[in-house]
Design a protein around this motif. Structure first.
Motif, PDB file in Angstrom:
ATOM      1  N   ALA A  22       0.832  -1.200   0.000  1.00 34.59           N
ATOM      2  CA  ALA A  22       0.000   0.000   0.000  1.00 34.59           C
ATOM      3  C   ALA A  22       0.867   1.251   0.000  1.00 34.59           C
ATOM      4  CB  ALA A  22      -0.934  -0.008   1.204  1.00 34.59           C
ATOM      5  N   ASP A  23       1.980   1.231   0.741  1.00 33.46           N
ATOM      6  CA  ASP A  23       2.890   2.383   0.758  1.00 33.46           C
ATOM      7  C   ASP A  23       3.464   2.638  -0.627  1.00 33.46           C
ATOM      8  OD1 ASP A  23       2.504   2.808   3.443  1.00 33.46           O
ATOM      9  OD2 ASP A  23       4.328   1.741   4.071  1.00 33.46           O
ATOM     10  N   VAL A  24       3.821   1.575  -1.335  1.00 38.75           N
ATOM     11  CA  VAL A  24       4.358   1.709  -2.694  1.00 38.75           C
ATOM     12  C   VAL A  24       3.304   2.310  -3.620  1.00 38.75           C
ATOM     13  CG1 VAL A  24       5.179   0.433  -4.711  1.00 38.75           C
ATOM     14  CG2 VAL A  24       6.030  -0.152  -2.432  1.00 38.75           C
ATOM     15  N   ARG A  25       2.086   1.784  -3.539  1.00 40.45           N
ATOM     16  CA  ARG A  25       1.003   2.283  -4.402  1.00 40.45           C
ATOM     17  C   ARG A  25       0.722   3.762  -4.159  1.00 40.45           C
ATOM     18  NH1 ARG A  25      -3.891   2.708  -2.561  1.00 40.45           N
ATOM     19  NH2 ARG A  25      -3.707   0.985  -1.063  1.00 40.45           N
ATOM     20  N   ARG A  26       0.659   4.138  -2.863  1.00 39.46           N
ATOM     21  CA  ARG A  26       0.351   5.537  -2.545  1.00 39.46           C
ATOM     22  C   ARG A  26       1.457   6.469  -3.019  1.00 39.46           C
ATOM     23  NH1 ARG A  26      -0.915   3.157   3.132  1.00 39.46           N
ATOM     24  NH2 ARG A  26      -3.105   2.549   2.895  1.00 39.46           N
ATOM     25  N   GLY A  43      12.437  18.485 -14.966  1.00 41.07           N
ATOM     26  CA  GLY A  43      12.114  17.065 -15.023  1.00 41.07           C
ATOM     27  C   GLY A  43      12.892  16.201 -14.056  1.00 41.07           C
ATOM     28  N   SER A  44      13.728  16.804 -13.190  1.00 39.35           N
ATOM     29  CA  SER A  44      14.557  16.024 -12.278  1.00 39.35           C
ATOM     30  C   SER A  44      13.819  15.781 -10.965  1.00 39.35           C
ATOM     31  CB  SER A  44      15.870  16.763 -12.001  1.00 39.35           C
ATOM     32  OG  SER A  44      16.696  16.003 -11.148  1.00 39.35           O
ATOM     33  N   LEU A  45      13.596  14.502 -10.628  1.00 37.96           N
ATOM     34  CA  LEU A  45      12.918  14.163  -9.382  1.00 37.96           C
ATOM     35  C   LEU A  45      13.879  14.264  -8.198  1.00 37.96           C
ATOM     36  CD1 LEU A  45      10.903  12.917 -11.491  1.00 37.96           C
ATOM     37  CD2 LEU A  45      10.423  11.173  -9.755  1.00 37.96           C
ATOM     38  N   PRO A  46      13.361  14.494  -6.990  1.00 37.40           N
ATOM     39  CA  PRO A  46      14.227  14.473  -5.803  1.00 37.40           C
ATOM     40  C   PRO A  46      14.920  13.123  -5.662  1.00 37.40           C
ATOM     41  CG  PRO A  46      12.056  15.363  -5.272  1.00 37.40           C
ATOM     42  CD  PRO A  46      11.955  14.788  -6.660  1.00 37.40           C
ATOM     43  N   GLY A  47      16.050  13.122  -4.970  1.00 37.88           N
ATOM     44  CA  GLY A  47      16.771  11.881  -4.739  1.00 37.88           C
ATOM     45  C   GLY A  47      16.054  10.985  -3.750  1.00 37.88           C
ATOM     46  N   GLU A  48      16.537   9.757  -3.641  1.00 43.39           N
ATOM     47  CA  GLU A  48      15.890   8.790  -2.747  1.00 43.39           C
ATOM     48  C   GLU A  48      15.825   9.277  -1.302  1.00 43.39           C
ATOM     49  OE1 GLU A  48      17.752   5.021  -3.208  1.00 43.39           O
ATOM     50  OE2 GLU A  48      17.055   4.729  -5.275  1.00 43.39           O
ATOM     51  N   PRO A  49      16.901   9.859  -0.723  1.00 41.13           N
ATOM     52  CA  PRO A  49      16.808  10.326   0.669  1.00 41.13           C
ATOM     53  C   PRO A  49      15.736  11.396   0.852  1.00 41.13           C
ATOM     54  CG  PRO A  49      19.099  10.173  -0.011  1.00 41.13           C
ATOM     55  CD  PRO A  49      18.277   9.997  -1.239  1.00 41.13           C
ATOM     56  N   GLU A  50      15.616  12.329  -0.136  1.00 44.19           N
ATOM     57  CA  GLU A  50      14.598  13.379  -0.042  1.00 44.19           C
ATOM     58  C   GLU A  50      13.190  12.793  -0.106  1.00 44.19           C
ATOM     59  OE1 GLU A  50      18.307  15.285  -1.679  1.00 44.19           O
ATOM     60  OE2 GLU A  50      17.180  13.445  -2.050  1.00 44.19           O
ATOM     61  N   LEU A  51      12.989  11.821  -0.985  1.00 44.86           N
ATOM     62  CA  LEU A  51      11.668  11.194  -1.101  1.00 44.86           C
ATOM     63  C   LEU A  51      11.335  10.404   0.159  1.00 44.86           C
ATOM     64  CD1 LEU A  51      11.731   9.975  -4.820  1.00 44.86           C
ATOM     65  CD2 LEU A  51      10.384  11.851  -3.865  1.00 44.86           C
ATOM     66  N   MET A  52      12.321   9.730   0.727  1.00 43.10           N
ATOM     67  CA  MET A  52      12.104   8.993   1.969  1.00 43.10           C
ATOM     68  C   MET A  52      11.672   9.930   3.090  1.00 43.10           C
ATOM     69  SD  MET A  52      15.490   6.547   1.707  1.00 43.10           S
ATOM     70  CE  MET A  52      15.450   6.084   3.450  1.00 43.10           C
ATOM     71  N   ALA A  53      12.375  11.056   3.223  1.00 42.17           N
ATOM     72  CA  ALA A  53      12.073  11.999   4.298  1.00 42.17           C
ATOM     73  C   ALA A  53      10.729  12.682   4.073  1.00 42.17           C
ATOM     74  CB  ALA A  53      13.196  13.037   4.404  1.00 42.17           C
ATOM     75  N   ALA A  54      10.443  13.059   2.832  1.00 35.58           N
ATOM     76  CA  ALA A  54       9.214  13.799   2.533  1.00 35.58           C
ATOM     77  C   ALA A  54       7.973  12.952   2.726  1.00 35.58           C
ATOM     78  CB  ALA A  54       9.267  14.341   1.099  1.00 35.58           C
ATOM     79  N   GLY A  56       7.978   9.797   4.488  1.00 35.06           N
ATOM     80  CA  GLY A  56       8.037   8.908   5.638  1.00 35.06           C
ATOM     81  C   GLY A  56       8.024   7.442   5.281  1.00 35.06           C
ATOM     82  N   VAL A  57       8.757   7.069   4.226  1.00 38.07           N
ATOM     83  CA  VAL A  57       8.779   5.677   3.765  1.00 38.07           C
ATOM     84  C   VAL A  57      10.211   5.176   3.701  1.00 38.07           C
ATOM     85  CG1 VAL A  57       6.637   5.882   2.444  1.00 38.07           C
ATOM     86  CG2 VAL A  57       8.810   6.421   1.335  1.00 38.07           C
TER      87      VAL A  57
END
Length: 252
Positions: A22-26, A43-54, A56-57
């Motif tokens: 469910a976390d992946v889907r959301r 077109g550049s997405l945030p890095g993995e650490p930024e996405l994790m922090a933003a 909470g996954v």
């Protein structure tokens, strides 16, 4: 005998696996929405650490979500460079897509599209189309089929069955932009427009002209256009690229 609980292939308890899924889907849905809205400059997405922090996954959740978006063709990922959006969607007000509202400046119906005509011929009106238009099967009609291009990229494909006398006006009119511009240049007025919306996987005959992989999702529209007196004169079957064309519905 005590029943043993089955575990998913990764060894996690079923409830934990469901929660992770469910976390992946959301996260995928949130990132897809942002990508299609053009929310990432350049077109550049945030890095993995930024996405994790933003969000909470975990890192695994981020990577699985990005893998799904990559499989959809929305992002590309390169080691050491990062994740980039491949494209953004055209967002069009539903009233404008109906032809019921004037195009907004710079919008997709503001003469930004151009057609690649696949067929433009007078044929006998098919029985199913005749029923939808309240006409006689077999009477002459104009079949006008085209791929709508935005820049060089196909975003939609439409097959129109147009009754006479409207077909006579359209038959000789240069088709250079979108359908509603063509109608206006032919002196035809949209009195009412009806959509029936659906979604289907693209078959080979649809995927090829739209530049999609077979099985990719396409939004389907069946449209009937009426003149100001209420008489239907145009039936269209339209396929929109679900990854490049979004209809915006806003109700006050």
């Amino acid at each position: 005998m005590t029943a043993t609980r089955r575990r998913p292939a990764d060894g996690r308890p079923a409830h934990a696996a469901a929660r992770a899924g469910a976390d992946v889907r959301r996260l995928r849905d949130l990132l897809r929405s942002a990508i299609l809205r053009g929310a990432y400059p350049g077109g550049s997405l945030p890095g993995e650490p930024e996405l994790m922090a933003a969000h909470g996954v975990t890192r695994a959740t981020v990577r699985e979500a990005l893998a799904l978006l990559r499989a959809e063709g929305l992002v590309s990922r390169r080691q050491g460079i990062g994740t980039h959006a491949v494209g953004e969607a055209v967002r069009t007000p539903l009233a404008e897509a109906h032809g019921a509202a004037a195009p907004v400046a710079g919008g997709v119906f503001d003469r930004r599209m151009r057609p690649r005509v696949l067929d433009r011929s007078v044929i006998a009106l098919p029985a199913v189309a005749a029923e939808r238009l309240g006409a006689r099967a077999g009477e002459p009609c104009l079949r006008l089929e085209y791929v709508a291009l935005l820049g060089e990229e196909p975003v939609a494909m439409a097959t129109n069955y147009v009754l006479f006398p409207e077909a006579e006006r359209l038959g000789a009119m240069p088709f250079v932009s979108d359908w509603y511009a063509l109608l206006a240049e032919a002196g035809l007025t949209v009195g009412a427009s009806e959509f029936v919306l659906g979604c289907l996987p693209a078959d080979a005959a649809t995927a090829g002209p739209l530049g999609l992989a077979e099985g990719a999702p396409v939004v389907t529209l069946e449209q009937v256009i009426r003149d100001p007196g209420g008489r239907p004169f145009d039936l269209a079957h339209i396929h929109l690229r679900a990854d490049r064309f979004q209809l915006v519905s806003r109700v006050p």
